[in-house]
Structures are given as C-alpha cells and as structure tokens.
Design an enzyme around this catalytic site. Sequence first.
Site, short mmCIF file in Angstrom:
data_model
loop_
_atom_site.label_atom_id
_atom_site.label_comp_id
_atom_site.label_asym_id
_atom_site.label_seq_id
_atom_site.Cartn_x
_atom_site.Cartn_y
_atom_site.Cartn_z
CG ASP A 1 -13.03 6.24 13.10
OD1 ASP A 1 -13.09 5.60 14.16
OD2 ASP A 1 -13.38 5.76 12.00
CG ASP B 1 -2.45 1.57 4.86
OD1 ASP B 1 -3.67 1.37 4.81
OD2 ASP B 1 -1.66 0.77 5.42
CG ASP B 2 -7.78 1.93 2.82
OD1 ASP B 2 -7.76 3.10 3.27
OD2 ASP B 2 -8.59 1.07 3.23
NE ARG C 1 -4.11 -1.77 2.21
CZ ARG C 1 -5.11 -1.82 3.09
NH1 ARG C 1 -5.05 -1.07 4.18
NH2 ARG C 1 -6.15 -2.61 2.90
CG HIS D 1 -12.61 0.11 2.68
ND1 HIS D 1 -11.51 0.60 3.37
CD2 HIS D 1 -13.28 -0.65 3.58
CE1 HIS D 1 -11.53 0.15 4.60
NE2 HIS D 1 -12.60 -0.61 4.76
#
Length: 246
Positions: free
Chosen positions: A158, A74-75, A1, A182
């Site tokens: 978060d 990292d995505d 990634r 995602h």
Amino acid sequence: RVKVILNTWFQQARAQTYVITDDDDLDLNFTTNGHAVNSGCGKSHDLGDLSCKTGVEYDLYVRSGKKWWCHFDDDNYVNVPRLVELLVELDWRKDVYLGRRSIFKDFQVNFQGKTVYFVFATTGAGVCISKPLANKMAPWAKSGKFLETSRALGHADDCTIGFIITNLLKVNLTVTNSFHSHMENLTDLDPKTLKNQAVLSHRAPTNTINIPSNLNKTNVFNKLVDPTRFYSLHCLIYPENPFCKV
C-alpha cells in the site's frame, strides 16, 4: 476468511472479483468460476510476498481493461451497491486514487539515496484506482517492477502504491470516509450507518462492527456462528438472502 467472502459479497460481483492466492486450490477455482489466481508468491506476510501478490494483481488488472482497479483484503466486506455509487460519482477517465489514510501526515522515507514524501491509502480499508492512472503506474509496477519498487522503497504494497501515485505521478489521494479497516475501532461505527459504508472490516473476535439484534428486524447471528459479523451485515443489506431467513 475466503469462505465468508464467497458466501456474502462475492455473490454480488462474481464476474468482476478475482481472488489472488499463494497456492493452487481446485475447489476455490471451481467456486469462483476460474477466478482464483495462484500468484506464485510466497505465503508469508512480509514485504516481498505481499508486494509480489500485488504486482501479480496489477498485471491481471491491466490485462482486463476494466475502468477501475479496486483492491480489498480478505478481512474486508464490500458493500457492492454502495461502492458502485461512489465510483459513479467519479470520472474513471481521469486520474483517480480513492481510499482512506491510515496516518495523517506525509510519509517520509529514503528512496535511492533521497528523502521522499508521499501519501498512501491503506489497502486494509480498500483502494480504487482509475484505468488511466493505473496504466501510468506501469514503469514502476508492470511485469515484476512493482516488487522491485517496493523493495527499493523498503515498504509494503500500500505504501508503494501511494509512493508511485502521489510522489512519482503527482496525483493526490481522493479521501473517502466510507472505507474502513480493522485499524479503526469498528465498534464505534453507528449501526444505523452500516448500510451506507462501502467497505468494512474485522479483526475477529476483538474488533468487529456492532449490529444490534433489533436493527431493522435484521437476522443477527450468534457471534460463535458469525465471529466476523459479515453474515449479519450481509443480512442487513440483503434481507431477502435465503440464509438470512433461517
């Protein structure tokens, strides 16, 4: 990634982007010009290790003195010019919490024996916080306190950011539809709008953006070569990039 990020959008924001890791990596530190930071946190995906990393990231941001603290996973692919456009429209001198909700009702949890309600933006889609607001988070976030707050709340990073900002500091979330995680069905995004999105994501190979090969004469790579679709996306935004001409 990380390799995909370094080869694409990192190049548009080298001076501003830091990679928070859980280990020393000399090659990564060299490639990022010293911007790879070993958090000293664990390698797991559980609450403690994630919130530990975010606490280290928070302290790093506060020391920087920058106008905005933006966190990306990292995505994520960050469309840097579009992100800058979004931030320029907002006043960094005010309390701003920018992001996208993952659930559309107030979150309800128990904190220190009381039922509390708050709203949070999923860091899976990215989140940006203005300097004054980030500084106000210090009593619950600075010098290891972020992890303490997260553990007391019983939820990950978060959620903890959202709790501190929307419950304790009483600042509302500014919602943007330009940040994508995602958790969405990314194939539903209109390919013609991709250049206007600020943050995109992937869960390769099952949930990725769709980039038709005939879109603006873009060089679209084979999915075996580009499973995240980030190289193809980068070429859609920056067709002059050398690897886009191969």
